[in-house]
Write an enzyme that holds these catalytic residues in place. Structure first.
Site, short mmCIF file in Angstrom:
data_model
loop_
_atom_site.label_atom_id
_atom_site.label_comp_id
_atom_site.label_asym_id
_atom_site.label_seq_id
_atom_site.Cartn_x
_atom_site.Cartn_y
_atom_site.Cartn_z
N TRP A 118 27.29 1.53 54.00
CA TRP A 118 26.30 2.52 53.54
C TRP A 118 24.98 2.37 54.28
CZ3 TRP A 118 27.93 6.75 51.77
CH2 TRP A 118 29.05 6.80 50.93
N LYS A 141 27.58 5.86 40.09
CA LYS A 141 28.13 4.50 40.12
C LYS A 141 27.88 3.80 38.78
CE LYS A 141 29.09 5.35 44.40
NZ LYS A 141 28.27 5.13 45.56
N ASP A 149 18.24 1.26 48.83
CA ASP A 149 19.33 2.04 48.24
C ASP A 149 19.99 1.13 47.20
OD1 ASP A 149 21.67 3.32 47.58
OD2 ASP A 149 22.38 3.59 49.65
C1 LIG Z 1 28.05 5.83 46.84
C2 LIG Z 1 26.93 5.35 47.66
C3 LIG Z 1 26.20 6.21 48.49
C4 LIG Z 1 26.55 7.68 48.62
O1 LIG Z 1 26.32 8.34 47.43
P1 LIG Z 1 26.48 9.94 47.30
O2 LIG Z 1 25.89 10.20 45.98
O3 LIG Z 1 27.92 10.24 47.42
O4 LIG Z 1 25.69 10.55 48.39
C5 LIG Z 1 25.15 5.69 49.19
N1 LIG Z 1 24.82 4.40 49.10
C6 LIG Z 1 25.50 3.53 48.34
C7 LIG Z 1 25.07 2.10 48.27
C8 LIG Z 1 26.57 3.99 47.58
O5 LIG Z 1 27.24 3.13 46.81
#
Ligand SMILES: *Cc1c(COP(=O)(O)O)cnc(C)c1O
Length: 359
Positions: A103, A195, A171
């Site tokens: 990511w 998540k 993030d």
């Molecule tokens: C799932 C995830 C993303 C992407 O998320 P979306 O909502 O599908 O854009 C980005 N960063 C991390 C750490 C993730 O777990």
């Protein structure tokens, strides 16, 4: 309801059953009003109350200081990959990215579209550890430093908050609300909601006020943090259903004892699973101990050709979505807040029984 399976999906992920039951009612008939949340105007008092309560509960849960704005925006975490440079840097700026998983790599690639350069200050090879801060090589004047606190695909997590001169952007899609955080160490925290916070379709952004006001004029309105902060995240119609259900998750979390209690449970559950992996001859997790994620536990089966059978048999035991991300293969068990300890116990028991089978 029929017996629910234990759902180890990385996202969208399992939600607490009590949240789903409450949402089921609220989506049809909100508090006896005869209409449901999906049908509410986003500027109606009932929805504004839902929206404000969600923000207040999130602030409470992770102690967000008053000088931070909380935004609920469209487009998930990936939308914020673009929003971060648009709000914090000019097209002539460079920003630094520390990459310890897939990511972070994707965030840098997206950021690069809107920057002079997305400089990789450090990258682990392979993605089994977080590069030591002494090895980070920063660019001359980075607009910000971007980290991915918990790499969802690779199961690699920071074990402390790094000190950076430039504003720190994190993030935290897959570990927000899993443990207490020191928000004041960050300039910006963002997370996709699917998540550990609720359904898909939204990103939470926690931004220190002094980071606002420098948004580029050509930024799409829905990614403009300054405009969104001024308009209560309602520059356009927000994802009202996701906002509502995320709010129910926040309330549920408070009733569970908050993120302090959750951190204990999460650590305990993850340690149980890692112990089972480490003690077995069949399963393997390659991540350095101190960087092992408490949320996403990837593992491989060291005997080739057994993955498919493992997944099929797990499914018959009510253990679903254990397949690893398509980019890395193997297995992955995501242990977000809604996963009860009985789910981890059932998985460990299944893994032991599977290992004892003659193949
Ligand atoms: C799932 C995830 C993303 C992407 O998320 P979306 O909502 O599908 O854009 C980005 N960063 C991390 C750490 C993730 O777990």
């Amino acid at each position: 309801m029929t017996q629910r399976p234990y759902n180890f999906n990385a996202g969208p992920a399992m939600l607490p059953e009590s949240v789903l039951a409450e949402a089921k009612e609220g989506l049809v008939d909100y508090r006896g009003s005869g209409r449901g949340v999906l049908e509410m105007g986003h500027r109606e008092d009932d929805f504004l109350e839902i929206a404000h309560a969600a923000e207040a509960d999130l602030r409470d849960l992770i102690n967000i200081p008053d000088n931070y704005k909380v935004l609920f925006l469209h487009g998930g975490a990936r939308g914020q990959f673009a929003a971060v440079p648009m709000n914090l840097a000019t097209r002539n700026d460079t920003a630094d990215y520390v990459v310890n998983g897939s990511w972070g790599k994707a965030a840098a690639a997206e950021g690069k579209k809107f920057l002079a350069d997305a400089h990789i200050a450090a990258e682990s090879t392979p993605y089994t550890y977080v590069p030591d801060e002494s090895e980070w090589r920063h660019s001359a004047r980075p607009a910000y430093v971007h980290i991915t606190d918990n790499e969802t695909i690779d199961g690699v997590a920071f074990d402390h908050i790094p000190e950076t001169e430039a504003p720190l952007v994190a993030d935290k899609s897959s570990d927000i609300l899993s443990e207490p955080i020191e928000v004041s160490k960050y300039a910006v925290i963002y997370f996709g909601t699917q998540k550990n916070s609720g359904p898909a379709g939204m990103a939470g952004v926690i931004v220190r006020e002094d980071m606002l006001g420098a948004t580029r004029p050509d930024t799409p309105a829905i990614l403009d943090w300054t405009a969104e902060a001024e308009q209560g995240s309602m520059v356009n119609t927000p994802p009202t259903a996701t906002w509502y259900i995320a709010g129910l998750v926040f309330k549920w979390l408070k009733n569970q004892g908050g993120v302090e209690a959750m951190a204990e449970i999460n650590k305990h559950e993850a340690e149980k699973l890692y112990r089972a992996i480490d003690e077995s001859e069949l399963y393997m997790n390659p991540v350095r101990r101190e960087n092992r994620s408490h949320m996403n536990v990837p593992f491989t089966i060291t005997v080739p050709g057994l993955d498919k059978i493992f997944l099929l048999e797990a499914r018959t035991q009510g253990l679903i979505n254990l397949k690893g991300h398509r980019s890395v293969g193997g297995m992955r068990a995501s242990l977000y807040n809604a996963m009860p300890e009985s789910g981890v116990d059932a998985l460990v028991e299944f893994m032991k029984a599977f290992e004892e089978k003659p193949f």
